[in-house]
Design a protein around this motif. Structure first.
Motif, PDB file in Angstrom:
ATOM      1  N   VAL A 151       0.859  -1.230   0.080  1.00 25.23           N
ATOM      2  CA  VAL A 151       0.090   0.083  -0.033  1.00 25.23           C
ATOM      3  C   VAL A 151       0.831   1.085   0.127  1.00 25.23           C
ATOM      4  O   VAL A 151       0.515   2.181  -0.658  1.00 25.23           O
ATOM      5  CB  VAL A 151      -1.026   0.103   1.136  1.00 25.23           C
ATOM      6  CG1 VAL A 151      -1.625   1.299   1.276  1.00 25.23           C
ATOM      7  CG2 VAL A 151      -2.030  -0.882   0.896  1.00 25.23           C
ATOM      8  N   LEU A 152       1.945   1.392   0.733  1.00 24.40           N
ATOM      9  CA  LEU A 152       2.662   2.511   0.984  1.00 24.40           C
ATOM     10  C   LEU A 152       3.584   2.645  -0.333  1.00 24.40           C
ATOM     11  O   LEU A 152       3.643   3.914  -0.922  1.00 24.40           O
ATOM     12  CB  LEU A 152       3.726   2.276   2.044  1.00 24.40           C
ATOM     13  CG  LEU A 152       4.785   3.382   2.088  1.00 24.40           C
ATOM     14  CD1 LEU A 152       4.015   4.662   2.741  1.00 24.40           C
ATOM     15  CD2 LEU A 152       6.040   3.019   3.352  1.00 24.40           C
ATOM     16  N   LEU A 153       4.088   1.683  -1.135  1.00 26.48           N
ATOM     17  CA  LEU A 153       4.702   1.702  -2.622  1.00 26.48           C
ATOM     18  C   LEU A 153       3.756   2.402  -3.402  1.00 26.48           C
ATOM     19  O   LEU A 153       3.761   3.167  -4.288  1.00 26.48           O
ATOM     20  CB  LEU A 153       5.320   0.581  -2.886  1.00 26.48           C
ATOM     21  CG  LEU A 153       6.445  -0.082  -2.192  1.00 26.48           C
ATOM     22  CD1 LEU A 153       6.971  -1.374  -2.653  1.00 26.48           C
ATOM     23  CD2 LEU A 153       7.971   0.855  -2.060  1.00 26.48           C
ATOM     24  N   HIS A 154       2.496   1.631  -3.569  1.00 27.34           N
ATOM     25  CA  HIS A 154       1.573   2.292  -4.440  1.00 27.34           C
ATOM     26  C   HIS A 154       1.143   3.835  -3.992  1.00 27.34           C
ATOM     27  O   HIS A 154       1.233   4.414  -4.930  1.00 27.34           O
ATOM     28  CB  HIS A 154       0.091   1.216  -4.299  1.00 27.34           C
ATOM     29  CG  HIS A 154      -0.843   1.532  -5.266  1.00 27.34           C
ATOM     30  ND1 HIS A 154      -1.097   1.177  -6.483  1.00 27.34           N
ATOM     31  CD2 HIS A 154      -1.853   2.613  -5.120  1.00 27.34           C
ATOM     32  CE1 HIS A 154      -2.064   2.101  -6.947  1.00 27.34           C
ATOM     33  NE2 HIS A 154      -2.855   2.787  -6.239  1.00 27.34           N
ATOM     34  N   ALA A 155       0.847   4.175  -2.898  1.00 24.39           N
ATOM     35  CA  ALA A 155       0.468   5.131  -2.462  1.00 24.39           C
ATOM     36  C   ALA A 155       1.503   6.484  -2.833  1.00 24.39           C
ATOM     37  O   ALA A 155       1.345   7.576  -3.357  1.00 24.39           O
ATOM     38  CB  ALA A 155      -0.067   5.334  -1.068  1.00 24.39           C
ATOM     39  N   MET A 156       2.633   5.990  -2.519  1.00 22.94           N
ATOM     40  CA  MET A 156       3.741   7.237  -2.816  1.00 22.94           C
ATOM     41  C   MET A 156       3.991   7.490  -4.018  1.00 22.94           C
ATOM     42  O   MET A 156       4.404   8.481  -4.372  1.00 22.94           O
ATOM     43  CB  MET A 156       4.965   6.792  -1.993  1.00 22.94           C
ATOM     44  CG  MET A 156       4.866   6.672  -0.577  1.00 22.94           C
ATOM     45  SD  MET A 156       6.563   6.081   0.422  1.00 22.94           S
ATOM     46  CE  MET A 156       7.573   7.515  -0.098  1.00 22.94           C
ATOM     47  N   ASP A 157       3.613   6.356  -4.844  1.00 31.66           N
ATOM     48  CA  ASP A 157       3.861   6.486  -6.445  1.00 31.66           C
ATOM     49  C   ASP A 157       2.698   7.464  -7.064  1.00 31.66           C
ATOM     50  O   ASP A 157       2.755   8.245  -7.799  1.00 31.66           O
ATOM     51  CB  ASP A 157       3.786   5.123  -7.220  1.00 31.66           C
ATOM     52  CG  ASP A 157       5.066   4.487  -7.164  1.00 31.66           C
ATOM     53  OD1 ASP A 157       6.145   5.147  -6.809  1.00 31.66           O
ATOM     54  OD2 ASP A 157       5.392   3.552  -7.511  1.00 31.66           O
ATOM     55  N   HIS A 161       1.995  13.831  -3.812  1.00 31.36           N
ATOM     56  CA  HIS A 161       1.879  15.103  -3.137  1.00 31.36           C
ATOM     57  C   HIS A 161       1.332  15.043  -1.780  1.00 31.36           C
ATOM     58  O   HIS A 161       1.550  16.068  -0.690  1.00 31.36           O
ATOM     59  CB  HIS A 161       0.834  15.937  -3.948  1.00 31.36           C
ATOM     60  CG  HIS A 161      -0.464  15.501  -4.098  1.00 31.36           C
ATOM     61  ND1 HIS A 161      -0.844  14.311  -4.937  1.00 31.36           N
ATOM     62  CD2 HIS A 161      -1.686  15.685  -3.336  1.00 31.36           C
ATOM     63  CE1 HIS A 161      -2.252  13.897  -4.713  1.00 31.36           C
ATOM     64  NE2 HIS A 161      -2.719  14.875  -3.654  1.00 31.36           N
ATOM     65  N   ILE A 162       0.521  14.085  -1.279  1.00 31.81           N
ATOM     66  CA  ILE A 162      -0.018  13.976  -0.012  1.00 31.81           C
ATOM     67  C   ILE A 162       1.264  13.584   1.109  1.00 31.81           C
ATOM     68  O   ILE A 162       1.207  14.090   2.118  1.00 31.81           O
ATOM     69  CB  ILE A 162      -0.949  12.808   0.078  1.00 31.81           C
ATOM     70  CG1 ILE A 162      -2.360  13.337  -0.661  1.00 31.81           C
ATOM     71  CG2 ILE A 162      -1.547  12.686   1.658  1.00 31.81           C
ATOM     72  CD1 ILE A 162      -3.332  12.114  -0.808  1.00 31.81           C
ATOM     73  N   PHE A 163       2.030  12.912   0.465  1.00 29.12           N
ATOM     74  CA  PHE A 163       3.112  12.255   1.453  1.00 29.12           C
ATOM     75  C   PHE A 163       4.062  13.589   1.332  1.00 29.12           C
ATOM     76  O   PHE A 163       4.661  13.809   2.791  1.00 29.12           O
ATOM     77  CB  PHE A 163       3.836  11.068   0.892  1.00 29.12           C
ATOM     78  CG  PHE A 163       3.105  10.002   1.037  1.00 29.12           C
ATOM     79  CD1 PHE A 163       3.467   9.061   2.320  1.00 29.12           C
ATOM     80  CD2 PHE A 163       2.236   9.568  -0.055  1.00 29.12           C
ATOM     81  CE1 PHE A 163       2.729   7.833   2.459  1.00 29.12           C
ATOM     82  CE2 PHE A 163       1.469   8.421   0.162  1.00 29.12           C
ATOM     83  CZ  PHE A 163       1.730   7.505   1.628  1.00 29.12           C
ATOM     84  N   ALA A 164       3.977  14.433   0.731  1.00 19.00           N
ATOM     85  CA  ALA A 164       5.112  15.660   0.696  1.00 19.00           C
ATOM     86  C   ALA A 164       4.565  16.785   1.617  1.00 19.00           C
ATOM     87  O   ALA A 164       5.357  17.384   2.470  1.00 19.00           O
ATOM     88  CB  ALA A 164       5.423  16.213  -0.697  1.00 19.00           C
TER      89      ALA A 164
END
Length: 299
Positions: A151-157, A161-164
């Motif tokens: 999930v983390l790999l998918h979401a960060m790709d 912008h949300i993780f930033a």
């Protein structure tokens, strides 16, 4: 090997581990549904495994485990980026809410039980052997870690912008409305860990390991609520803040209903039932509000 190839190998490896971690649980469930008493150490446990509540529960959890495998496989494939966001977010968020207390709480609980030297059984009280409990919940822990990575790999790709930026707080009115049920539920769980069913807590949580899970669950709920409001922490660690908020909100929404569903002998105390309903509603509302606040770009 370039970065794309390394990423593909990593995702494939994680999927394989996830599938393998599910196999013992699937085997036990299929055996119990076929009438076997494998892994059950008492006549009472064998009898309850055949009652309507347990049979329905076994079918539901069997389907849920299969869906977790499907989710893991899809997240590891390029097709996941072409699917609607909700089709991945909903099951991923649900899996987080169900598995995070096990992934984080059970190892801590086992350590507490080891340090205290308590001989109380770690199991659920339904007649499962200690080895079976360790295999099943150990598998849950591995599955939770695998899904977290995917999930983390998918979401960060997909939503870089949300993780930033980190999670954005909701409107003050929504935060205020959700504060009492979420923080109240989060504080009630450690109280129940100490006072047990006498204070209206969930039944079947007798060992130090199980009670530690209650404490960790309460902490996750409170962290999920507070993190978006801690602007200094969000500014310094936006990625960690996203993870903490996501996890805490999922746990806040799903842990209460899970405690009700898993109540030993089907006995549900009124305080737990009220807390489960209120916290689930508040957790869902808070999660949706946070998701809307985090949408400067399409999800």
């Amino acid at each position: 090997m370039n970065s794309t190839s390394r990423s593909r190998v990593l995702r494939t490896t994680v999927v394989i581990v996830a599938v393998v971690s599910c196999l013992p649980y699937l085997i036990f469930k299929l055996a119990w549904l076929s009438g076997s008493t494998i892994g059950i150490t008492s006549a009472e446990g064998a009898a309850t495994m055949n009652d309507a509540r347990h049979v329905i529960g076994n079918y539901l959890t069997l389907v849920m485990d299969l869906l977790a495998i499907v989710l893991a496989v899809v997240l590891a494939r390029p097709v996941s980026h072409r699917l609607p966001a909700w089709l991945l977010l909903v099951p991923a968020w649900g899996a987080t809410g169900l598995l995070a207390p096990i992934v984080l709480g059970l190892p801590a609980g086992l350590l507490v039980q080891l340090v205290t030297g308590t001989d109380a059984p770690v199991g659920s009280g339904d007649g499962l052997g200690g080895g079976v409990f360790a295999i099943i919940y150990g598998g849950f822990g591995v599955l939770g870690c695998c899904l977290a990575v995917l999930v983390l790999l998918h979401a960060m790709d997909r939503w870089r912008h949300i993780f930033a930026a980190g999670p954005r707080p909701t409107r003050p009115a929504i935060s205020a409305i959700c504060a009492v049920p979420l923080l109240g539920y989060g504080l009630a769980l450690p109280v129940w860990a100490v006072a047990g069913t006498e204070a209206g807590g969930p039944t079947g949580f007798e060992s130090p390991a199980q009670r530690t899970v209650l404490v960790i669950t309460g902490l996750l709920v409170m962290i999920g609520y507070v993190t978006p409001l801690a602007r200094g922490f969000v500014a310094r660690h936006p990625g960690w803040a996203v993870g903490a908020t996501w996890t805490g909100c999922g746990v806040a929404t799903l842990s209460g209903p899970t405690f009700v569903a898993l109540s030993h002998d089907g006995v549900v105390r009124v305080p737990l039932l009220i807390a489960a309903v209120v916290s689930a509603a508040a957790g869902l509302a808070y999660s949706i509000a946070l998701l809307r606040a985090a949408r400067p770009a399409p999800l």
